[in-house]
Design a protein around this motif. Structure first.
Motif, PDB file in Angstrom:
ATOM      1  N   GLY A 112      -7.588   9.904   9.227  1.00 46.31           N
ATOM      2  CA  GLY A 112      -6.182  10.252   9.407  1.00 46.31           C
ATOM      3  C   GLY A 112      -5.202   9.374   8.632  1.00 46.31           C
ATOM      4  N   PHE A 113      -5.723   8.330   7.973  1.00 49.73           N
ATOM      5  CA  PHE A 113      -4.797   7.382   7.357  1.00 49.73           C
ATOM      6  C   PHE A 113      -4.556   7.687   5.885  1.00 49.73           C
ATOM      7  CE2 PHE A 113      -7.056   4.581  10.545  1.00 49.73           C
ATOM      8  CZ  PHE A 113      -6.147   4.865  11.538  1.00 49.73           C
ATOM      9  N   PRO A 114      -3.368   7.357   5.438  1.00 49.61           N
ATOM     10  CA  PRO A 114      -3.126   7.508   3.995  1.00 49.61           C
ATOM     11  C   PRO A 114      -3.885   6.413   3.241  1.00 49.61           C
ATOM     12  CG  PRO A 114      -1.245   6.476   5.047  1.00 49.61           C
ATOM     13  CD  PRO A 114      -2.198   6.843   6.145  1.00 49.61           C
ATOM     14  N   MET A 115      -3.994   6.588   1.925  1.00 50.38           N
ATOM     15  CA  MET A 115      -4.652   5.571   1.105  1.00 50.38           C
ATOM     16  C   MET A 115      -3.820   4.297   1.148  1.00 50.38           C
ATOM     17  SD  MET A 115      -7.433   6.530  -0.253  1.00 50.38           S
ATOM     18  CE  MET A 115      -8.322   8.061  -0.101  1.00 50.38           C
ATOM     19  N   PRO A 116      -4.481   3.148   1.096  1.00 46.20           N
ATOM     20  CA  PRO A 116      -3.723   1.897   1.119  1.00 46.20           C
ATOM     21  C   PRO A 116      -2.831   1.798  -0.126  1.00 46.20           C
ATOM     22  CG  PRO A 116      -6.021   1.497   0.561  1.00 46.20           C
ATOM     23  CD  PRO A 116      -5.915   2.930   0.962  1.00 46.20           C
ATOM     24  N   ARG A 117      -1.623   1.298   0.090  1.00 45.42           N
ATOM     25  CA  ARG A 117      -0.717   1.133  -1.041  1.00 45.42           C
ATOM     26  C   ARG A 117      -0.655  -0.343  -1.403  1.00 45.42           C
ATOM     27  NH1 ARG A 117       4.118   2.162   1.387  1.00 45.42           N
ATOM     28  NH2 ARG A 117       2.992   1.705   3.290  1.00 45.42           N
ATOM     29  N   LYS A 118       0.110  -0.632  -2.422  1.00 43.91           N
ATOM     30  CA  LYS A 118       0.194  -2.031  -2.847  1.00 43.91           C
ATOM     31  C   LYS A 118       1.150  -2.789  -1.948  1.00 43.91           C
ATOM     32  CE  LYS A 118      -1.128  -1.636  -7.640  1.00 43.91           C
ATOM     33  NZ  LYS A 118      -0.744  -1.903  -9.016  1.00 43.91           N
ATOM     34  N   THR A 119       0.738  -2.941  -0.706  1.00 45.04           N
ATOM     35  CA  THR A 119       1.555  -3.697   0.234  1.00 45.04           C
ATOM     36  C   THR A 119       1.322  -5.179  -0.042  1.00 45.04           C
ATOM     37  OG1 THR A 119      -0.271  -3.717   1.774  1.00 45.04           O
ATOM     38  CG2 THR A 119       1.308  -1.926   2.001  1.00 45.04           C
ATOM     39  N   GLN A 120       2.012  -6.016   0.731  1.00 46.71           N
ATOM     40  CA  GLN A 120       1.832  -7.453   0.516  1.00 46.71           C
ATOM     41  C   GLN A 120       0.397  -7.884   0.782  1.00 46.71           C
ATOM     42  OE1 GLN A 120       4.708 -10.276   1.883  1.00 46.71           O
ATOM     43  NE2 GLN A 120       6.351  -8.774   1.879  1.00 46.71           N
ATOM     44  N   VAL A 121      -0.242  -7.173   1.737  1.00 39.67           N
ATOM     45  CA  VAL A 121      -1.622  -7.530   2.064  1.00 39.67           C
ATOM     46  C   VAL A 121      -2.588  -7.005   1.001  1.00 39.67           C
ATOM     47  CG1 VAL A 121      -3.512  -7.140   3.685  1.00 39.67           C
ATOM     48  CG2 VAL A 121      -1.236  -7.737   4.545  1.00 39.67           C
ATOM     49  N   PHE A 122      -2.447  -5.708   0.646  1.00 36.79           N
ATOM     50  CA  PHE A 122      -3.409  -5.088  -0.270  1.00 36.79           C
ATOM     51  C   PHE A 122      -3.112  -5.370  -1.736  1.00 36.79           C
ATOM     52  CE2 PHE A 122      -3.668  -1.779   3.248  1.00 36.79           C
ATOM     53  CZ  PHE A 122      -4.812  -2.321   3.788  1.00 36.79           C
ATOM     54  N   GLY A 123      -1.834  -5.602  -2.033  1.00 37.43           N
ATOM     55  CA  GLY A 123      -1.394  -5.750  -3.425  1.00 37.43           C
ATOM     56  C   GLY A 123      -2.242  -6.701  -4.258  1.00 37.43           C
ATOM     57  N   PRO A 124      -2.478  -7.918  -3.772  1.00 41.58           N
ATOM     58  CA  PRO A 124      -3.219  -8.879  -4.596  1.00 41.58           C
ATOM     59  C   PRO A 124      -4.607  -8.367  -5.001  1.00 41.58           C
ATOM     60  CG  PRO A 124      -2.252  -9.952  -2.674  1.00 41.58           C
ATOM     61  CD  PRO A 124      -2.035  -8.480  -2.496  1.00 41.58           C
ATOM     62  N   THR A 125      -5.195  -7.539  -4.141  1.00 44.97           N
ATOM     63  CA  THR A 125      -6.528  -7.025  -4.459  1.00 44.97           C
ATOM     64  C   THR A 125      -6.431  -5.931  -5.518  1.00 44.97           C
ATOM     65  OG1 THR A 125      -7.133  -7.461  -2.171  1.00 44.97           O
ATOM     66  CG2 THR A 125      -8.641  -6.100  -3.441  1.00 44.97           C
ATOM     67  N   PHE A 126      -5.503  -4.975  -5.312  1.00 46.40           N
ATOM     68  CA  PHE A 126      -5.388  -3.880  -6.276  1.00 46.40           C
ATOM     69  C   PHE A 126      -4.834  -4.361  -7.610  1.00 46.40           C
ATOM     70  CE2 PHE A 126      -5.343  -1.193  -2.332  1.00 46.40           C
ATOM     71  CZ  PHE A 126      -6.594  -0.650  -2.571  1.00 46.40           C
ATOM     72  N   TYR A 181       1.624 -10.172   6.506  1.00 48.14           N
ATOM     73  CA  TYR A 181       1.280  -9.023   7.330  1.00 48.14           C
ATOM     74  C   TYR A 181       2.509  -8.377   7.964  1.00 48.14           C
ATOM     75  CZ  TYR A 181      -1.012  -6.329  11.034  1.00 48.14           C
ATOM     76  OH  TYR A 181      -1.441  -5.330  11.855  1.00 48.14           O
ATOM     77  N   GLY A 182       2.518  -7.051   7.994  1.00 48.85           N
ATOM     78  CA  GLY A 182       3.505  -6.328   8.791  1.00 48.85           C
ATOM     79  C   GLY A 182       4.860  -6.143   8.152  1.00 48.85           C
ATOM     80  N   HIS A 183       4.932  -6.228   6.810  1.00 45.40           N
ATOM     81  CA  HIS A 183       6.241  -6.128   6.171  1.00 45.40           C
ATOM     82  C   HIS A 183       6.543  -4.758   5.583  1.00 45.40           C
ATOM     83  CE1 HIS A 183       7.004 -10.299   6.725  1.00 45.40           C
ATOM     84  NE2 HIS A 183       5.848 -10.612   6.163  1.00 45.40           N
ATOM     85  N   ALA A 191     -11.034  -1.803 -11.034  1.00 47.48           N
ATOM     86  CA  ALA A 191     -11.695  -0.543 -10.673  1.00 47.48           C
ATOM     87  C   ALA A 191     -11.435  -0.199  -9.217  1.00 47.48           C
ATOM     88  CB  ALA A 191     -13.192  -0.641 -10.921  1.00 47.48           C
ATOM     89  N   GLY A 192     -11.179  -1.211  -8.415  1.00 50.21           N
ATOM     90  CA  GLY A 192     -10.951  -0.968  -6.999  1.00 50.21           C
ATOM     91  C   GLY A 192     -11.108  -2.270  -6.241  1.00 50.21           C
ATOM     92  N   GLY A 193     -11.283  -2.150  -4.933  1.00 48.50           N
ATOM     93  CA  GLY A 193     -11.418  -3.361  -4.147  1.00 48.50           C
ATOM     94  C   GLY A 193     -12.374  -3.158  -2.980  1.00 48.50           C
ATOM     95  N   LEU A 194     -13.075  -4.228  -2.650  1.00 50.13           N
ATOM     96  CA  LEU A 194     -13.940  -4.227  -1.474  1.00 50.13           C
ATOM     97  C   LEU A 194     -13.168  -4.875  -0.339  1.00 50.13           C
ATOM     98  CD1 LEU A 194     -17.199  -5.327  -3.252  1.00 50.13           C
ATOM     99  CD2 LEU A 194     -17.121  -3.413  -1.650  1.00 50.13           C
ATOM    100  N   PHE A 195     -13.103  -4.201   0.812  1.00 45.97           N
ATOM    101  CA  PHE A 195     -12.336  -4.706   1.945  1.00 45.97           C
ATOM    102  C   PHE A 195     -13.230  -4.805   3.166  1.00 45.97           C
ATOM    103  CE2 PHE A 195      -9.495  -2.613  -0.940  1.00 45.97           C
ATOM    104  CZ  PHE A 195      -8.357  -3.407  -0.972  1.00 45.97           C
ATOM    105  N   PHE A 196     -13.119  -5.931   3.875  1.00 45.59           N
ATOM    106  CA  PHE A 196     -13.948  -6.123   5.056  1.00 45.59           C
ATOM    107  C   PHE A 196     -13.097  -6.604   6.220  1.00 45.59           C
ATOM    108  CE2 PHE A 196     -16.337  -6.733   1.238  1.00 45.59           C
ATOM    109  CZ  PHE A 196     -17.396  -5.851   1.431  1.00 45.59           C
ATOM    110  N   GLY A 197     -13.482  -6.155   7.405  1.00 48.12           N
ATOM    111  CA  GLY A 197     -12.706  -6.544   8.568  1.00 48.12           C
ATOM    112  C   GLY A 197     -13.596  -6.851   9.752  1.00 48.12           C
ATOM    113  N   HIS A 198     -13.053  -7.644  10.669  1.00 50.98           N
ATOM    114  CA  HIS A 198     -13.742  -7.935  11.925  1.00 50.98           C
ATOM    115  C   HIS A 198     -12.681  -8.144  13.006  1.00 50.98           C
ATOM    116  CE1 HIS A 198     -16.355  -9.743  14.924  1.00 50.98           C
ATOM    117  NE2 HIS A 198     -17.382  -9.274  14.217  1.00 50.98           N
ATOM    118  N   PRO A 199     -12.951  -7.635  14.212  1.00 44.19           N
ATOM    119  CA  PRO A 199     -11.925  -7.769  15.269  1.00 44.19           C
ATOM    120  C   PRO A 199     -11.718  -9.211  15.719  1.00 44.19           C
ATOM    121  CG  PRO A 199     -13.923  -6.684  16.105  1.00 44.19           C
ATOM    122  CD  PRO A 199     -14.066  -6.768  14.630  1.00 44.19           C
ATOM    123  N   ASP A 200     -12.700 -10.107  15.482  1.00 48.97           N
ATOM    124  CA  ASP A 200     -12.510 -11.501  15.863  1.00 48.97           C
ATOM    125  C   ASP A 200     -11.919 -12.288  14.706  1.00 48.97           C
ATOM    126  OD1 ASP A 200     -13.678 -10.821  18.223  1.00 48.97           O
ATOM    127  OD2 ASP A 200     -15.679 -11.568  17.655  1.00 48.97           O
TER     128      ASP A 200
END
Lengths: 116, 734
Positions: B261-275, B292-294, B324-333
């Motif tokens: 349901g989510f749109p593609m990540p944009r070049k936000t402050q969080v994702f920007g440096p990776t893209f 985060y959250g801006h 070419a793209g970015g690898l993103f990883f997450g963990h709830p902790d």
């Protein structure tokens, strides 16, 4: 080969049955075209063309039917075709042709069909 | 920052050893050398210190990044049992800093401790056991850096710690330091080896893939698996067929529905440096990160996003610097990703980058090869009423190379037909230029020449004149329809012989192998002649067919002939397909060379032949005349086939009338029916029309149905300019 015999039968409420018997070719398709357009001009809203007795039809005959169907659509009228599903004319069995018009196995079915 | 260190407490009787300090130290050394982990070392050395020195409290801490990642073991005597739940990680304040900073032992009586300038009391540590006095020794690595410390307090005999206690503690600290160092070194080496192995495994797997999506999925899966990530994703840029850029992604550890349901990540402050390929982003708690959250509209993760605190993002950069793209990883902790995980993913990212580049290059190559290949083979063979022809072509490999085989069919100056199958030495762009040269040279000279020998000699000259030399073998058949037969004149320039299949049974190899072209100034090109008649079959092929599985297995001419004969009743296309299939199977699906196959036979109705010719009126009456003429064929062909014949004939006649202009020449209808096929021809005056490419699409409106019907029903059909115009069609008798 026989010249086609064309009969017009008005059932009221704009319903007209056109019966064709004989061979329908480039030599005579214009005659049918004129009859169909005349019926539409006279206010037919439902034109049932019965080609059950047409032994042979070429692309000129098909074109006459298609042109009438196009004209009919412009004035919210409709043309339906009656022919025996397994029988002649051969042209109606070609790929793509069977979807061009609404086709029925008998006049009764054509008349009973809603919105035809 | 929260301290992530850990502490354990052990409570038990502490008694001075009966065997003496030295013996106990030796025992401790033995135990330490067998310790498997740092926690074991801490426990062993703490218990040993408490018992050998005889103290109510003993604490050993392994410090890493200060107290941030410390491990502590506490041993308390039964007297201090009340404090067993005090497992607070030391905050690293107070006198113990003197020990770790200066790497020297510290021995203080109760008075000295309280008078020490860095003693802060225990007010910051409620619940801390009372600290009557203090003895501590640092854990020192071989390079002199601090690894932690051992601290003691409150001797069992209530006396002060004396010098000997200090010596024992320093000794224990040294033993513990040695043990910790070797264990950690081993662990680091092991981890490095595991990482290297994992990376290599991933690298091998990734580099063996050529499909972009497979590569990114594999990289995502591997990285998610090898790090503590709860889920991972790879967002990558794709250029579509129209040149438009868009983004795709793969997921690992989470179902596709979690992100659907989510749109593609944009070049936000969080994702920007990776893209933007600026570097790796590793954050212990992204929700507390200043970046985060801006960004609107979500100001953080969109509602319903899988919870993420630990965040690791690694850009995948190509050699030209593009991302070419970015690898993103997450963990709830929080704080699950370490520097080692960052390194691991960095490695996977660079391997993925190489694989992605290879995949793009490969795709480009396949596309180029296919385009080139299409340009090198005739898009459509001419429809020749007297000759049925079928061809098949298969380039070796997976389509990344342009093959060196070719075939062609064209009219010769004298009206006969040139049928060519050739094999250019080599493959790729260089072979392609030779193929193009061969085909166009032959076609060009065919406008004025008809002799195969002469045409091939001209091609030989052209090849020798070329800057880039290349040679080829060619079988050139000049085919002349003669009544129901085909006269064949075949010249073979170093090419495998043709195979003639006789209707009566048996086969001949046709062709005297001459010189390949592009080698000698005066090639030897001896012509051979044959006549094939109704029911016979001629097969031309390149050596890729017979040698598809060479040198282990060959497809001998006998077998080619047998396979062709078997398929012949199902038509010519079946013949060439059968031969190709057999060669591919023989080579276990991977033929070593390209293969081109061409089969031809007289398009003459075979068996009992019925023929009729009728002159038709140039006008409406012709419709009835066609019907009358064809009715005679009904007993032989059946009403259905005759109805179809009539339909096609009527269409052709209507066409002829429409195009005849003022001509009064009668239209001629010709039908020839055999056991296998019926040929229909309509000849008339008129300008005719260009043969459209088949299949003719279904007309949109009321017009154009005539040619469509013809194209649908006829196996073959064509337009010939004779004395006037002749449209012919072939129908199979089923």
């Amino acid at each position: 080969m026989t010249e086609p015999e064309i009969t017009i039968e008005e059932l009221g409420d704009g319903v007209v049955i056109v019966g064709v018997a004989g061979d329908l070719t480039f030599a005579n398709a214009e005659r049918l075209a004129r009859e169909l357009h005349a019926a539409l001009d006279a206010g037919a809203v439902r034109l049932v063309v019965d080609v059950s007795d047409v032994g042979f039809m070429d692309s000129a005959g098909l074109a006459a039917l298609l042109r009438a169907a196009t004209t009919a659509r412009r004035s919210d009228a409709a043309v339906a075709l009656v022919h025996e599903p397994a029988g002649p004319p051969r042209i109606l069995h070609f790929k793509g042709v069977e979807q061009l018009m609404r086709m029925f196995g008998s006049r009764e079915q054509a008349l009973a069909a809603p919105g035809a | 920052m929260t301290a992530t260190g850990q502490a354990r407490v052990g409570v038990g009787p502490i008694t001075l050893p009966e065997q003496g300090a030295l013996r106990s130290l030796a025992d401790a050394a033995l135990k330490l050398s067998a310790a498997m982990g740092v926690d074991d070392v801490l426990e062993i050395v703490t218990e040993a210190a408490a018992n050998i020195v005889g103290a109510h409290q003993a604490v050993t801490s392994r410090l890493e990044d200060g107290w941030e990642k410390s491990s502590t073991y506490v041993a308390l005597s039964e007297r201090y049992e009340a404090y067993r739940d005090y497992a607070e990680v030391p905050k690293g304040l107070g006198v113990l800093n003197v020990v770790t900073e200066e790497n020297r032992p510290l021995r203080l009586t109760a008075e000295e401790l309280r008078a020490h300038p860095r003693f802060r009391g225990l007010r910051d540590a409620p619940g801390h056991p009372p600290l009557p006095d203090y003895l501590a020794a640092p854990l020192v690595a071989r390079d002199g850096s601090n690894l932690g410390l051992i601290q003691l307090s409150h001797k069992l005999d209530e006396s002060d710690f004396h010098e000997e206690d200090e010596a024992v503690l320093v000794q224990l600290a040294q033993m513990a330091s040695g043990a910790i160092e070797s264990i950690e070194l081993l662990a680091r080496e092991h981890a490095a080896r595991v990482r290297a192995e994992a990376l290599q495994r991933v690298g091998t797997a990734i580099s063996s893939r050529l499909e972009l999506h497979e590569i990114v999925q594999l990289a995502t899966d591997a990285a998610t698996e090898l790090t503590p990530a709860a889920f991972g994703s790879f967002f990558y840029n794709v250029i579509g067929g129209e040149g438009e850029a868009y983004m795709l992604y793969t997921l690992s550890g989470a179902p596709a529905s979690a992100f659907a349901g989510f749109p593609m990540p944009r070049k936000t402050q969080v994702f920007g440096p990776t893209f933007d390929g600026e570097g790796i982003v590793r954050v212990d708690d992204i929700t507390r990160d200043p970046r985060y959250g801006h960004n609107d509209p979500h100001a953080g993760m969109p509602r319903g996003h899988l919870p993420v605190r630990s965040y690791l993002a690694v850009p995948v950069c190509l050699s030209d610097g593009s991302v070419a793209g970015g690898l993103f990883f997450g963990h709830p902790d929080a704080a699950v990703f370490g520097a080692d995980h960052e390194e691991l993913v960095r490695g996977i990212a660079s391997q993925a980058a190489i694989a992605i580049e290879n995949a793009r290059l490969y795709e480009e190559r396949v596309r180029t090869a296919q385009t080139l290949q299409q340009a090198l083979l005739p898009p459509e063979l001419p429809q020749i009423p007297e000759i049925q022809i079928a061809t098949s072509y298969r380039a070796a490999g997976e389509g990344a190379e342009v093959g060196g085989d070719f075939y062609d069919v064209f009219r010769l100056a004298d009206g006969s037909w040139g049928v060519v199958v050739g094999d250019v030495c080599g493959k790729g762009p260089r072979a392609a230029t030779v193929t193009a040269l061969a085909r166009y040279t032959l076609r060009a000279h065919a406008l004025t020449e008809s002799e195969p020998q002469r045409l091939l000699a001209l091609l030989n000259d052209a090849l020798l004149r070329q800057q880039v030399r290349g040679f080829c073998t060619v079988a050139f058949a000049r085919v002349r329809p003669h009544g129901d037969d085909l006269h064949i004149e075949l010249v073979s320039a170093g090419h495998p012989p043709a195979i003639v299949l006789r209707k009566a049974g048996g086969h001949e190899e046709l062709g005297e192998i001459g010189t390949p072209l592009g080698v000698l100034d005066a090639p030897v090109l001896p012509p051979v002649h044959a006549t094939i008649t109704s029911g016979d079959l001629l097969v031309l092929h390149t050596d890729g067919v017979t040698e598809a599985a060479a040198p282990e297995r060959m497809l001998p001419a006998d077998e080619v002939a047998a396979l062709a004969r078997e398929a012949a009743p199902s038509g010519l296309t079946a013949v060439v397909e059968q031969l190709e299939r057999a060669a591919v199977q023989l080579a276990d699906g991977a033929p070593r060379d390209d293969m081109a196959i061409l089969a031809l036979r007289p398009a003459t109705p075979a068996g009992t032949v019925v023929e009729l010719t009728r002159q038709l009126t140039t006008g409406g009456a012709a419709a009835a005349e066609v019907a009358e003429a064809l009715v005679a064929l009904e007993p032989r062909l059946g009403p259905e086939l005759v109805a179809d014949l009539r339909l096609l004939a009527t269409e052709l006649v209507a066409n002829a009338i429409r195009h005849s202009g003022k001509s009064t020449r009668p239209i001629e209808l010709h039908v020839r029916a055999g056991d296998d096929l019926v040929r229909l021809g309509v000849e008339s005056d008129g300008r005719g029309f260009e043969m459209p490419s088949r299949p003719i699409p279904q007309p949109e409106g009321a017009g154009g149905w005539g040619l469509y019907l013809l194209d649908q029903r006829a196996t073959r059909w064509g337009v010939e300019r004779v004395d006037g115009i002749r449209v012919w069609a072939e129908l199979e008798v089923r």
